[in-house]
Design a protein around this motif. Structure first.
Motif, mmCIF file in Angstrom:
data_model
loop_
_atom_site.group_PDB
_atom_site.id
_atom_site.type_symbol
_atom_site.label_atom_id
_atom_site.label_comp_id
_atom_site.label_asym_id
_atom_site.label_seq_id
_atom_site.Cartn_x
_atom_site.Cartn_y
_atom_site.Cartn_z
ATOM 1 N N THR A 342 -0.088 2.338 -12.414
ATOM 2 C CA THR A 342 0.213 3.441 -12.592
ATOM 3 C C THR A 342 0.544 4.009 -14.078
ATOM 4 O OG1 THR A 342 2.658 3.122 -12.512
ATOM 5 C CG2 THR A 342 1.692 3.476 -10.517
ATOM 6 N N ASP A 353 1.239 5.238 -2.704
ATOM 7 C CA ASP A 353 0.527 4.006 -2.263
ATOM 8 C C ASP A 353 -0.511 4.429 -1.312
ATOM 9 O OD1 ASP A 353 0.438 1.673 -0.647
ATOM 10 O OD2 ASP A 353 2.695 1.427 -0.523
ATOM 11 N N ASP A 355 -1.853 2.621 0.930
ATOM 12 C CA ASP A 355 -1.913 2.034 2.239
ATOM 13 C C ASP A 355 -1.114 2.892 3.054
ATOM 14 O OD1 ASP A 355 -3.632 -0.156 1.453
ATOM 15 O OD2 ASP A 355 -2.103 -1.213 0.529
ATOM 16 N N VAL A 423 4.681 4.799 -5.311
ATOM 17 C CA VAL A 423 4.386 3.277 -5.615
ATOM 18 C C VAL A 423 5.447 2.298 -5.816
ATOM 19 C CG1 VAL A 423 3.153 1.644 -7.044
ATOM 20 C CG2 VAL A 423 2.164 4.287 -6.541
ATOM 21 N N THR A 424 5.707 1.287 -4.647
ATOM 22 C CA THR A 424 6.620 0.335 -5.129
ATOM 23 C C THR A 424 5.857 -1.165 -5.478
ATOM 24 O OG1 THR A 424 6.227 -0.526 -2.668
ATOM 25 C CG2 THR A 424 7.768 1.531 -3.057
ATOM 26 N N THR A 427 3.164 -2.439 -3.106
ATOM 27 C CA THR A 427 1.971 -1.545 -3.287
ATOM 28 C C THR A 427 0.797 -2.356 -3.676
ATOM 29 O OG1 THR A 427 3.239 0.547 -3.536
ATOM 30 C CG2 THR A 427 0.641 0.492 -4.071
ATOM 31 N N LYS A 428 -0.158 -2.368 -2.855
ATOM 32 C CA LYS A 428 -1.324 -2.957 -3.075
ATOM 33 C C LYS A 428 -2.504 -2.316 -3.390
ATOM 34 C CE LYS A 428 -0.422 -6.720 0.317
ATOM 35 N NZ LYS A 428 -0.903 -7.672 1.627
ATOM 36 N N ILE A 430 -3.190 1.371 -5.361
ATOM 37 C CA ILE A 430 -2.584 2.497 -6.007
ATOM 38 C C ILE A 430 -3.784 3.432 -6.216
ATOM 39 C CG2 ILE A 430 -1.783 3.389 -8.008
ATOM 40 C CD1 ILE A 430 -0.726 0.551 -8.804
#
Length: 437
Positions: A342, A353, A355, A423-424, A427-428, A430
């Motif tokens: 990011t 995120d 996903d 986004v955490t 998160t895979k 971005i």
């Protein structure tokens, strides 16, 4: 008159020489003389004639006369037939207004298609006086009293300094034939009534009426220049912002003026407003109040006035299945790209995120009951409450676009993202979403 005409062209309208010109010709003495003057002055021009089919055989005879005139002058002529009565009924306007709209639209279309530089019409000094009196009798501002403009975009009127008497004398002295329009005799039309009944009395009172009138026009136009300069100075102070949808004005800049109503009239008259007391009252009205014309709205929004179209633009819902394609929006192009890290977010750039998304994404306008979870805040908020808290104007609310995943709002374009899609550490994938103005 030929020498006076050529001197006027040299002094005021020299740009007409070496240009491709179209002369609007009816067959009347004014336009016929204009064609002869231009021919004798070596202008590059063609002719255009409108048959409005209003006078039966007389209209057809006018057309035949124009065709013969074109042959005599060795010029090509364009002729267009109109069902003027049907147009007037369909558009709910007078025959005179219908004819005016039809001919000016057609002349402009011809100029665009065939690359004419200017369109010449045969308006003269008497026409100018008649127009002044018509506007005066109906009520008007300064603009309606400054006469017919000699140059107005494509249209140029090289005979404005010349009287009808001088034009007729030139035709008679040079044995130039023309057609008389029988409808010009009828006094049922305001212009004809002024021409035949009012102006002769004024000329009897003042034999130099046209000269005096021209002096008056010169003075009024000088005054108009001063007014325009003053209005522009106020606009320079009052305009806060301009974008594709609206112009925002600072109300305080109007309220400080000695005569705000006069300035409001000059600034907003071209947008079709007529209820000027209502426009003035907007300065002290409650937020959300507005005045509308057929084409525009003037809206009170806190300390501002907002000028926008009468009807909000209708944005059609867009489904987004392909992240490789940029999406065109009223605010710019929306692009998507997968990134590894990011960066700094802005109003026009967010990271989410990927996903969590449910495809296809949807770009749409707001709906009643919309709710989202503003990023950086705890809990949800209705969109209407968010708009109120962020002090969105009525126009901002109408134009707001939402990027959605299923029923959930991902991003209020150019404003705030939804916390549920942030986004955490888990998160895979971005996804970078950017709005480029």
């Amino acid at each position: 008159m030929l020498e006076a005409f050529q001197n006027h062209i040299h002094n005021k309208l020299a740009f007409l020489r070496e240009r491709k010109l179209l002369i609007a010709i009816s067959g009347g003495v004014d336009s016929v003389v204009l064609a002869h003057l231009c021919a004798r002055s070596g202008f590059n021009f063609l002719l255009a004639h409108c048959n409005f089919n209003l006078r039966g055989d007389e209209s057809d005879a006018d057309e035949d006369f124009i065709s013969d005139l074109a042959d005599d002058l060795d010029k090509e002529v364009f002729i267009q037939h109109f069902d003027t009565k049907a147009y007037a009924e369909e558009h709910k306007c007078s025959i005179q207004m219908a004819a005016r709209e039809l001919r000016y639209d057609w002349f402009t279309e011809l100029a665009e298609q065939l690359h004419f530089d200017y369109i010449l019409t045969a308006h003269h000094a008497d026409d100018n006086l008649e127009t002044f009196l018509i506007n005066f009798s109906r009520g008007t501002g300064l603009e309606g009293l400054t006469g017919i403009p000699e140059v107005n975009g494509l249209f140029v009127r090289p005979l404005l300094p010349f009287s009808n008497d001088s034009i007729r004398s030139f035709a008679e002295n040079n044995k130039i034939a023309w057609r008389e329009d029988s409808s010009n005799v009828s006094v049922k039309y305001l212009r004809n009534k002024l021409r035949h009944e009012v102006i002769p009395i004024l000329k009897e009172i003042n034999p130099s009426l046209l000269e005096s009138f021209q002096n008056t026009l010169d003075n009024l136009n000088d005054t108009a220049d001063i007014v325009e300069e003053s209005v522009q100075a106020v606009l320079n102070r009052a305009i806060i912002s301009i974008d594709s949808y609206k112009v925002v004005y600072n109300i305080a800049k109007f309220s400080k003026l000695n005569n705000p109503k006069a300035y409001l009239f000059e600034i907003f008259k071209s947008y079709g407003f007529k209820a000027w007391d209502d426009v003035l009252n907007l300065l002290d009205a409650q937020p959300g109040k507005f005045v509308h014309s057929d084409s525009h709205r003037l809206i009170k929004d806190r300390e501002c006035l907002i000028l926008t179209d009468a009807q909000p633009s209708d944005f059609k819902c867009v489904k987004i299945n392909n992240f490789n394609k940029k999406i065109k929006t009223p605010f710019g192009k929306l692009s998507f790209s997968e990134v590894k890290n990011t960066g700094s977010e802005t109003e026009n750039l967010i990271f989410i995120d990927g996903d969590v998304l449910q495809m296809p994404l949807v770009l749409r306008s707001r709906k009643e009951g919309d709710v989202f979870y503003p990023k950086g805040m705890t809990g949800k908020k209705t969109l209407s409450k968010y708009f109120k808290d962020e002090k969105f104007s009525l126009v901002d609310k109408e134009q707001a676009l939402l990027l959605c995943s299923g029923k959930d709002i991902v991003w209020i374009l150019g404003k705030r993202a939804d916390d549920r899609f942030k986004v955490t550490d888990k998160t895979k994938h971005i996804l970078k979403i950017e709005l480029t103005p």
